[in-house]
Design an enzyme around this catalytic site. Sequence first.
Site, PDB file in Angstrom:
ATOM      1  N   ASP A  70      13.329  14.247  43.045  1.00 18.25           N
ATOM      2  CA  ASP A  70      11.940  14.114  43.493  1.00 18.25           C
ATOM      3  C   ASP A  70      11.644  12.677  43.864  1.00 18.25           C
ATOM      4  OD1 ASP A  70      10.909  12.664  41.030  1.00 18.25           O
ATOM      5  OD2 ASP A  70      11.682  14.481  40.104  1.00 18.25           O
ATOM      6  N   GLU A  91      47.762  16.817  51.449  1.00 14.87           N
ATOM      7  CA  GLU A  91      46.328  16.712  51.127  1.00 14.87           C
ATOM      8  C   GLU A  91      45.925  15.245  50.932  1.00 14.87           C
ATOM      9  OE1 GLU A  91      45.303  20.923  48.904  1.00 14.87           O
ATOM     10  OE2 GLU A  91      46.430  19.410  47.785  1.00 14.87           O
TER      11      GLU A  91
END
Length: 752
Positions: free
Chosen positions: A535, A615
Site C-alpha cells: 500500500d 540453465e
Amino acid sequence: MGIQFDAITRIFTLQTRHTTYRMQVDERGRLLHLYYGRRIGTGDLAAMYPAANHGFSPDYYPCRRDHAASPDVLPQEYTVGNMGDFRLCCLWVRDEQGAAGADFLYRDHRIAPGKYALDGLPAAHDEDAEAETLCIFLRDEPTGLELELLYAVFADQDIITRAARLRNTGTGALWLDKTASVCLDLPFGSWELIHFHGRHAMERQMQRLPLGDAVTTVASTRGASSHHHNPFVILCEPDATEDAGLCYGVMPVYSGSHRTDVEVDQNGLTRLVTGIQDQGFCWKLRSGDTFTAPEVILCCTAGGLGELSRRYHRFLRGNVCRGKFRFARRPVLINNWEATYFDFDADAIVSIAQKAADLGVEMLVLDDGWFGKRDDDNSGLGDWYVNQRKLPGGLDPLIGRIKDLGLRFGLWVEPEMISEDSDLYRAHPDWALTLPGRDPAMGRNQLVLDLGRPEVADYLLGRLTDLLERHDIDYIKWDMNRNMSDVYSRALPPDRQGETAHRYMLGVYRLLETLTTRFPDVLFEGCAGGGGRFDAGMLCYFPQIWCSDDTDAVERLDIQYGTSFGYPVSAMGAHVSACPNHQTGRTTPLWTRAVVAMAGTFGYELDPHRLSAEECGEVRRQIETFKKYYDVIHNGAYYRLSDPARQRRWAGWQFVTETESLVSLVLTRPEANARPLHLCLRGLDENALYRVQALEVHVCQATPELAGSRASWTGAVYSGSTLLYAGLTLPPLAGDWPCAQLHLIRLLPGGH
Ligand code: DGJ
C-alpha cells in the site's frame, strides 16, 4: 492552475492540468462539494444540484418551512452521522453525554505553497516543490470540535491529496467512533467500481463491478491493509477502457485496517467514503487532543485506466517513495528462502552467493532463520540476536565473505512479531496483543507485538539500530506474517482499547520513519507474507514490496496485472524461482519466469547449484537482458496490452520511454491450428519511426522447431501509427507458457 478562492461566492477551485475540484461554503456556512472531474470553467454548479424536499430527507433547521436545503440531498465535503444526512458518513462522534453529532461551519482557510505534513502518519512529499496546499477550518460550536480539511494540489500530475484533522478545543472528552479521511460525492454519471481482492499467495485480483443502488464495501479488519482487499479502488465510466474514459482513483496512504464504502443514493448521487476501518475503532479525544485521519491520494483522468495507472506510478515513485532509492538502480538479488528455507549454515549461504555472483547477481539476501532459536516457524521471533550455531562468529564473518565475492548483503527481519517460545516473550508476555483470560488465536504460531506502546517500539528500534550500525548491511527485507486478532493492549485503559489497532500502526510508522531516516543508504523492501501490506503507506518507507509468496510465473501474471493498476514496476518485488514451482507444482520455461520477474524489481529465489550448465547460461543472459533494459523497464511508462477478463490466450505488457520500448508477452493458452496472434502496441509516437530490433521467442521443449523462429519483420522499420493500429503478427508460439520479448528503438528524424 492551483488553488483559487472567490470571496464573493465563497467557492474554492482546485485546478490541475486536466481536472477541476470545486467546493462552496453555502449561506449557512456548510461546506458543500460541487464537482470533481474533467477540467471545467465557470458556472453556478450549486444551482444544478437538487435542493431539498425529498420525502423523509430532513431539512436544515432554518429551512424547516421552505425546505430549501437538506443535508441528505446535497453533495457534501465531509459528513457527520446523526445530523440529517442518512447516507454514508465520515465521522461519528459522541460527547460525554453520549450525544452523537457535530455540525461543522466554515471559519477560515489558508492557501500556501508546498505540501502539508501529517504528524505521525506517512504522506506524500513535495521534494520538487510543485504542490500547493489548502486548509479549510471548520468548527462545531457545541462541542468545540474543530475540523481541518487539507488538500494538496499537484497540478501537473493531476493529483490531489486530502486528509482531515480533528482537534478538541472544548472542555469535555469526545469519542470518535468513526473517522474517515475523505468523502467523494459524484452527483453526475453512473460508475463501475474496480477493486483488488485476493488471498495469501493470490493478491490484488482485479474485479470490475457495476454499482447497484446499494452500498458496496471494500475493507480489511485484519490490522493490515491485507492480501484480501487492497486499499485502492477506481470508479470509472462503464465504457472506460485502457485508453479512454473517465476514471477516479482513490488510494489511502494507510497500512492498517481500512474501509471504503460506495453508495448510490436515492437521487443517483454516488458517494465514496474511505479511511480507517471503524469496526473496533474508537478514539478518545480529550480536551486539547488532535486526531489525524490518514491521507488519500486522488487522481482523475479522462484518459482511461492506463493513464490513471501511469499517473499513480509516477506519483508513487516520485512523491510517495522517499530518499535516494526513489530513482536509484535496484540490485539484482538472490534470496535463499526457497533454496534452503530454515535449513542453512554460513557455508551454504556463501556457496549460493558464490554461484550467483558468477551468474551476474548483485546482492545476497539472507532470509528467515538466522537469529534466536529459529529452525522452523514456531520459535525465535523477537530474539534479534545471531544464531551462533548456524552462523558461528555472528554476521560479520558471513558478510565479509559475501562482500569478498563483490556482492551486497541483505537481511530478513520480522520485527512486529513475537514467538511464545522466545526470550523476549518470556521477559515481556504483556508486550503481545492478547485478550485477558483467553487463549489467543495463533497465526503461524506467533503473536503480534503491541507496537502502540512506546517501550516496545523503542526496544525494536534499539535492536535494529544495533544491527544496522554494527554490520555492513545494504538491504533489509521487513516481513510481517500474521494478521491481528485478540486486539487488546495491556497498556491502555478500558475506554481506550478501541485505539489499539491504530496506535499499532502509528508505532510501526514511527519505527520505520526513524530507521529509514537514520539509515538512508539501506534499501528497505516491505513484505507481509508476500503482498499482504502492499500500500501507499508502506511505500513511504519501502520503495519496493515483495509482491506475493506465489512465485509461479503464470499466477504472477494475474497478481502483477492487478498490482499494476495502482503501483509502479519499481515497487513490485518479483523473482525467478525453481520449477516445479514450490507453491503450485507447475513447470514453466526459465525464460518465461524471467520475463515475468522483469516486470518487477527482478531477482532470483532458487538454489543456483541445481541449475544445469545450459540453465546457468540462460540465467546469465537473463540478468544481462534485465540490466541492459533496466532504464526502459523501471523508468519507462507502463502499458497493459491484455485484459485477463476478456481473453485468457496471452498476457502482454509494454514499457515505453522517449527512445525505446520493450514488449513482453506470455502465451497462456496454446491452440491447435492456432489463429495468428496480432499485437497492437501502445504508448508509441504515431509519427515516429521504430526499428523492431530484438525479438526473443522462447518456446518450450515440446516444439523445438519453433525455437529459432523469427518474424520476417525483425530488424524492419515501422511507423508508430502502424505498430499502434495495424500491429504486428507474432511467429507461432506453442507449448507450455512460451514467451516473447520485443525491443523497439525509436529512430531519430532522418531514420537513424
Ligand atoms: C514470508 C515471506 O513472504 C517469504 O518470502 C519469506 O521471507 C518467509 N516469510 C520467511 O518466513
